[in-house]
Design an enzyme around this catalytic site. Structure first.
Site, PDB file in Angstrom:
ATOM      1  N   VAL A 185     -24.846 -13.575  27.517  1.00  0.00           N
ATOM      2  CA  VAL A 185     -23.617 -13.219  27.155  1.00  0.00           C
ATOM      3  C   VAL A 185     -22.949 -12.444  28.309  1.00  0.00           C
ATOM      4  CG1 VAL A 185     -24.150 -13.537  24.860  1.00  0.00           C
ATOM      5  CG2 VAL A 185     -24.775 -11.188  25.678  1.00  0.00           C
ATOM      6  N   LYS A 186     -23.171 -12.468  29.356  1.00  0.00           N
ATOM      7  CA  LYS A 186     -22.507 -11.387  30.404  1.00  0.00           C
ATOM      8  C   LYS A 186     -21.593 -12.149  31.013  1.00  0.00           C
ATOM      9  CE  LYS A 186     -24.944  -7.533  29.600  1.00  0.00           C
ATOM     10  NZ  LYS A 186     -25.924  -7.751  28.393  1.00  0.00           N
ATOM     11  N   THR A 187     -20.778 -11.468  31.712  1.00  0.00           N
ATOM     12  CA  THR A 187     -19.567 -11.955  32.447  1.00  0.00           C
ATOM     13  C   THR A 187     -19.798 -13.150  33.118  1.00  0.00           C
ATOM     14  OG1 THR A 187     -18.691  -9.897  32.652  1.00  0.00           O
ATOM     15  CG2 THR A 187     -17.589 -11.492  33.993  1.00  0.00           C
TER      16      THR A 187
END
Ligand code: PLP
Length: 405
Positions: A185-187
């Site tokens: 779910v990170k950038t």
């Protein structure tokens, strides 16, 4: 934080490069890998993209924090000051090296309150670990000044703020070391992965060895490597690094979409005078993964959250105050020191101390904030609809409160 929203041909190509050689490990097998070194290439790309001298890839953001703490020499008896609002990984990493996590208040920037940090300094303090939460940065000038004054290390947990900048430099590259997470779910994501960033060669060399059983990586034959110290296995695989490479190449594209969508949503919410926004220490450097906004009271905020839920539009809007993963109020496992193995009694006592510590200053902030995550996939029409629904929900709650007075 949505790198997973935009996957495509580039990710597939890099993974296929690895599949064609069949060498899934980042070290060794120099002949059969036919010049494919995705992890090495990704480390180089990260150094270039973020302006760090060194980058050491590992298997997760948590592993990156653990590795960085060890490489900085933090362990038994050392205290690490960190914020009450973060992801559980931050204190897990500190505990995993045997050091004491000392949680202190955040301010309306949702990051470490420098005054609270000052108050928490003791003879045992070794490191300040700001967490750049929700895409935006901590007050690094103030924290660096404290570090200088008290001769402390600065370790930036930038896992959630890949691409954010503070005064022209990328967060994660400013302290003695910094970390990114590439979890799903990170950038930017590679499913599971992380990186230690540092400008200090010694910290880099130690991170390199620590994350691979202490190997010195100096020989041509992996089996003949020496082990100058004890390490662990926090290696990333070539498959993960391949995906990460494709994603890093797309970072600026992700950031520009994020900023545009963030600006559009903010303009709509700004119509409500009762809504105020998170203080950002360097507005131009915000990575804009979230729009974080405040209501005047906890009661109103809880009512708005209930209204968003009733209208089925709560998804993507986070009320951290009642969230299991991100705020001290729900971390009973920490406050009760529920570890599977025995901790040193002093460490256990320091951990349990958090159960009775006063976090009212953090509560006063966190009970009034909602963070809306910014999608890369939204159309203009979708942002408008989303924003207007939130505004309508807030207005409805405000009107019913006025009627009740
Ligand atoms: C995601 C995250 C981590 C840990 O990353 P993983 O890759 O999931 O282990 C650490 N700190 C913060 C603030 C995070 O958001």
């Amino acid at each position: 934080m949505p790198g997973y929203e935009l996957f495509g041909a580039s990710e597939r190509k890099h993974v296929n490069d690895v599949m064609e050689t069949g060498i899934l490990m980042r070290y060794g097998f120099d002949g059969p890998r036919k010049g494919i070194w995705k992890a090495k290439e990704l480390e180089q790309a990260i150094c270039t993209a973020f302006g760090a001298k060194h980058a050491q890839l590992v298997s997760s953001g948590t592993a990156a924090l653990t590795t960085a703490l060890s490489a900085l020499g933090i362990g038994y008896g050392d205290e690490v000051i960190m914020p009450s609002f973060t992801f559980v990984a931050s204190f897990e990493a500190v505990l995993s090296v045997g050091a004491v996590p000392v949680l202190v208040d955040v301010d309306d920037s949702l990051t470490l309150d420098p005054a609270a940090v000052r108050k928490a300094i003791t003879k045992q303090t070794k490191c300040i670990m700001p967490v750049h939460m929700c895409g935006s940065m901590a007050d690094l000038d103030a924290l660096q000044a404290i570090c200088k004054e008290h001769k402390l290390l600065l370790l930036e947990d930038a896992c959630q703020s890949i691409g954010a900048q503070y005064k022209g430099k990328y967060v994660g590259t400013i302290g003695d070391a910094g970390t990114f997470s590439f979890d799903f779910v990170k950038t930017i994501t590679c499913a599971e992965g992380g990186v230690v960033l540092t400008n200090n060669e010694d910290v880099y060399v130690k991170s390199d060895g620590y994350s691979d059983h202490g190997h010195d990586h100096l020989g041509v034959d992996r089996g003949a490597d020496l082990h100058p110290f004890i390490g662990y296995n926090y290696r990333i695989s070539e498959l993960h690094a391949a995906v990460g490479l494709a994603q890093v190449e797309r970072l600026q594209e992700f950031l520009s979409i994020q900023r545009k969508n963030h600006g559009a949503l903010k303009a709509i919410l700004s119509q409500v005078p009762e809504i105020s926004f998170r203080r950002i220490h360097d507005v131009a450097g915000d990575s804009c993964t979230f729009l974080s906004w405040f209501l005047p009271t906890q009661e109103l905020t809880e009512a708005v959250v209930a209204e968003l839920k009733a209208q089925n539009i709560l998804a993507g809007n986070f009320y951290w105050f009642h969230n299991n993963w991100h705020y001290i109020s729900k971390w009973d496992h920490l406050k009760e020191s529920l570890t599977l193995n025995a901790l040193h009694p002093d460490l256990k006592a320091a951990v349990i101390h958090h159960a009775t510590k006063d976090f009212s200053a953090s509560d006063a902030i966190m009970s009034r904030v909602i963070s809306s995550s910014i999608s890369l996939l939204w159309t203009e029409a979708q942002i408008k609809e989303r924003g207007e629904k939130i505004v309508a929900a807030v207005k409805k709650v405000l009107a019913s409160q006025k009627a009740a007075v």
